[in-house]
Design a protein around this motif. Structure first.
Motif, PDB file in Angstrom:
ATOM      1  N   LYS A 123      22.686  52.877  81.227  1.00 55.40           N
ATOM      2  CA  LYS A 123      22.918  52.721  82.671  1.00 55.40           C
ATOM      3  C   LYS A 123      22.056  51.628  83.269  1.00 55.40           C
ATOM      4  O   LYS A 123      22.398  51.033  84.286  1.00 55.40           O
ATOM      5  CB  LYS A 123      22.699  54.059  83.382  1.00 55.40           C
ATOM      6  CG  LYS A 123      21.327  54.645  83.244  1.00 55.40           C
ATOM      7  CD  LYS A 123      21.273  56.095  83.749  1.00 55.40           C
ATOM      8  CE  LYS A 123      21.820  57.065  82.746  1.00 55.40           C
ATOM      9  NZ  LYS A 123      21.838  58.437  83.138  1.00 55.40           N
ATOM     10  N   ASP A 148      28.157  57.967  80.394  1.00 56.53           N
ATOM     11  CA  ASP A 148      27.386  58.928  81.172  1.00 56.53           C
ATOM     12  C   ASP A 148      28.340  60.037  81.645  1.00 56.53           C
ATOM     13  O   ASP A 148      29.449  59.741  82.123  1.00 56.53           O
ATOM     14  CB  ASP A 148      26.786  58.178  82.392  1.00 56.53           C
ATOM     15  CG  ASP A 148      25.426  58.693  82.770  1.00 56.53           C
ATOM     16  OD1 ASP A 148      25.059  59.806  82.349  1.00 56.53           O
ATOM     17  OD2 ASP A 148      24.704  57.979  83.509  1.00 56.53           O
ATOM     18  N   SER A 149      27.917  61.303  81.536  1.00 56.05           N
ATOM     19  CA  SER A 149      28.848  62.411  81.783  1.00 56.05           C
ATOM     20  C   SER A 149      29.387  62.415  83.217  1.00 56.05           C
ATOM     21  O   SER A 149      30.575  62.702  83.428  1.00 56.05           O
ATOM     22  CB  SER A 149      28.168  63.745  81.478  1.00 56.05           C
ATOM     23  OG  SER A 149      27.018  63.888  82.267  1.00 56.05           O
ATOM     24  N   GLU A 150      28.534  62.068  84.181  1.00 50.93           N
ATOM     25  CA  GLU A 150      28.978  62.076  85.593  1.00 50.93           C
ATOM     26  C   GLU A 150      30.059  61.015  85.820  1.00 50.93           C
ATOM     27  O   GLU A 150      31.046  61.252  86.508  1.00 50.93           O
ATOM     28  CB  GLU A 150      27.800  61.788  86.539  1.00 50.93           C
ATOM     29  CG  GLU A 150      26.723  62.868  86.569  1.00 50.93           C
ATOM     30  CD  GLU A 150      25.788  62.829  85.379  1.00 50.93           C
ATOM     31  OE1 GLU A 150      25.963  61.958  84.489  1.00 50.93           O
ATOM     32  OE2 GLU A 150      24.876  63.669  85.317  1.00 50.93           O
ATOM     33  N   ASN A 215      16.851  59.619  87.441  1.00 50.62           N
ATOM     34  CA  ASN A 215      18.104  59.473  86.685  1.00 50.62           C
ATOM     35  C   ASN A 215      19.302  59.501  87.640  1.00 50.62           C
ATOM     36  O   ASN A 215      20.223  58.696  87.506  1.00 50.62           O
ATOM     37  CB  ASN A 215      18.232  60.565  85.626  1.00 50.62           C
ATOM     38  CG  ASN A 215      19.501  60.405  84.811  1.00 50.62           C
ATOM     39  OD1 ASN A 215      19.778  59.329  84.294  1.00 50.62           O
ATOM     40  ND2 ASN A 215      20.297  61.463  84.713  1.00 50.62           N
ATOM     41  N   GLU A 219      22.003  56.671  88.512  1.00 45.42           N
ATOM     42  CA  GLU A 219      23.449  56.957  88.381  1.00 45.42           C
ATOM     43  C   GLU A 219      24.228  56.626  89.652  1.00 45.42           C
ATOM     44  O   GLU A 219      25.412  56.278  89.586  1.00 45.42           O
ATOM     45  CB  GLU A 219      23.648  58.421  87.988  1.00 45.42           C
ATOM     46  CG  GLU A 219      23.206  58.663  86.558  1.00 45.42           C
ATOM     47  CD  GLU A 219      23.422  60.072  86.060  1.00 45.42           C
ATOM     48  OE1 GLU A 219      23.188  60.301  84.861  1.00 45.42           O
ATOM     49  OE2 GLU A 219      23.814  60.952  86.855  1.00 45.42           O
TER      50      GLU A 219
END
Ligand code: NDP
Ligand code: MG
Length: 386
Positions: A123, A148-150, A215, A219
């Motif tokens: 990221k 990235d999961s989001e 984090n 994000e």
């Protein structure tokens, strides 16, 4: 067959990417693997997946690797510069960038310049230089797909929708191990406590970033560039169970979310297969059992990283790049026991306050800003430690 290069194959995302590939041997083939210093794991991976090219960026680790023998048929190289060759390697179609930190930026650019799909776990690439990277990707007609999961969740919610239908992005955050605690308590927390994330097992830096909520700040900036949505339309929602991986609110008031157990292999597989779903053996949510999902607003007074990241993002130019660099130095100083938990916020705030900024930076300007911020952060830390 999709040919895959993995930058940072010995890390948390790298090893899980290899697990996804191992489960789908007819679909994916490993072409390139890179690591920093973990030569023994890299060797095991080479023996199992037979890539064309492998890199160790640490010269010492590379020397040990060579002494034990370079496997037949493998091209092996060493040094950080070789990551650029790895990112542009001719036999790969897609590059999973799972390096940690600003070191991931130049390989991301090399991948895009070579016309390869970029599956981005790193990221920091988008935080530091999202504007430049996304413009380059558009010019080269290269896809940048989230790992990235989001962001994977948001991409899944956006499938089949139009940009004008999107009201806001809702990034979920577990809240980390110190959720609910206030300032005097978090000031005392240890490194060991920080490294115990309630829901995810990840590399060290991101685990500490999750404890500070930096984090989530990173994000938010990552989402701004991946989905071209401004900061006023990106919100953070604390969701301690990490089952809803993020949500999108649409103009009609409808909210879509993507749910699943916390397992990075799902977003990795979705990214590798570029948004086409594959069968999987991942453990599934079981709705025959009671399941409680809760949501709450983040505590912005205690976890200052989040408002700092919004501010850096809104100021734009080199500010997010500088914030990222100061954070990397701050996290390392915390690991080294030089500063406490709250000191990580102080480093970032101090460096952002000192920064002059520059609008429309080019790559050289981002590199210079990163360099400047690291020095400013070190100087500040040395001053407070004395
Ligand atoms: P790890 O620390 O577990 O792995 C990092 C990998 O990169 C290792 O292979 C490491 O090699 C290599 N590496 C580290 N530093 C350098 C460097 N300076 N030059 C070259 N290679 C380097 O990290 P994660 O897998 O946790 O995270 C990778 C990225 O993905 C980060 O940007 C993180 O924010 C992001 N991410 C991670 C998630 C997770 O669940 N882990 C979830 C979402 C995003 P070696 O092993 O030899 O040290
Ligand atoms: Mg995430």
């Amino acid at each position: 067959m999709i040919n895959v290069a993995i930058l940072g194959s010995t890390g948390s995302i790298g090893t899980q990417t290899l697990e996804v590939i191992a489960a789908n041997p007819d679909l994916f083939r490993v072409r390139v693997l890179t690591a920093y210093s973990n030569h023994s794991l890299l060797r095991q991976q080479i023996e199992r997946f037979r890539p064309d090219f492998a890199v160790l960026t640490s010269d010492r680790a590379a020397q040990t690797f060579r002494e034990a023998g370079v496997p037949a048929g493998l091209r092996f190289a060493q040094g950080e510069g070789c990551l650029l060759e790895a990112a542009a390697y001719p036999t790969a179609d897609i590059v999973v960038n799972s390096l940690v930190g600003f070191a991931g930026l130049a390989p991301s650019i090399a991948c895009i310049n070579a016309g390869k799909t970029l599956a981005i776990a790193n990221k920091e690439t988008l935080v530091a230089a999202g504007d430049l990277v996304m413009k380059l990707a558009a010019a080269k007609q290269v896809k940048v797909v989230p790992v990235d999961s989001e962001h994977s969740a948001i991409a899944q919610c956006l499938a089949g929708e139009t940009a004008s239908a999107v009201k806001r992005l809702l990034l979920t955050a577990s809240g980390g191990p110190f959720r609910g605690r206030k300032l005097p308590e978090i000031a005392q927390v240890s490194l060991a406590e920080c490294l115990k994330h309630p829901n995810w097992s990840m590399g060290r830096k991101i685990t500490i970033d999750s404890a500070t909520l930096m984090n989530k700040g990173l994000e938010v900036i990552e989402a701004r560039w991946l989905f071209d949505v401004d900061y006023e339309r990106i919100d953070v929602v604390v969701h301690p169970q990490s089952i809803v991986h993020s949500m999108v609110e649409f103009v009609d008031g409808s909210v879509k979310g993507q749910l699943g157990l916390p397992d990075m292999k799902l977003p990795i597989q979705y990214a590798l297969n570029q948004g086409v779903r594959l069968d999987s053996a991942f453990t599934r949510l079981d709705f025959t059992q009671a399941l409680t999902l809760t949501f709450e607003p983040p505590d912005l007074d205690t976890f200052r990283a989040l408002p700092l990241a919004y501010e850096a993002g809104r100021r734009g130019g080199t500010f997010p790049c500088v914030m990222n660099a100061a954070n990397e130095i701050g996290v390392q100083a915390f690991i080294d026991g030089k500063i406490g938990f709250v000191g990580m916020y102080d480093v970032v705030e101090h460096v952002l306050n000192q920064h002059q900024g520059s609008s429309s930076p080019d790559l050289a300007a981002y590199m210079a800003a990163d360099d400047w911020a690291r020095q400013a952060a070190e100087k500040y830390i040395n001053k407070v430690v004395r």
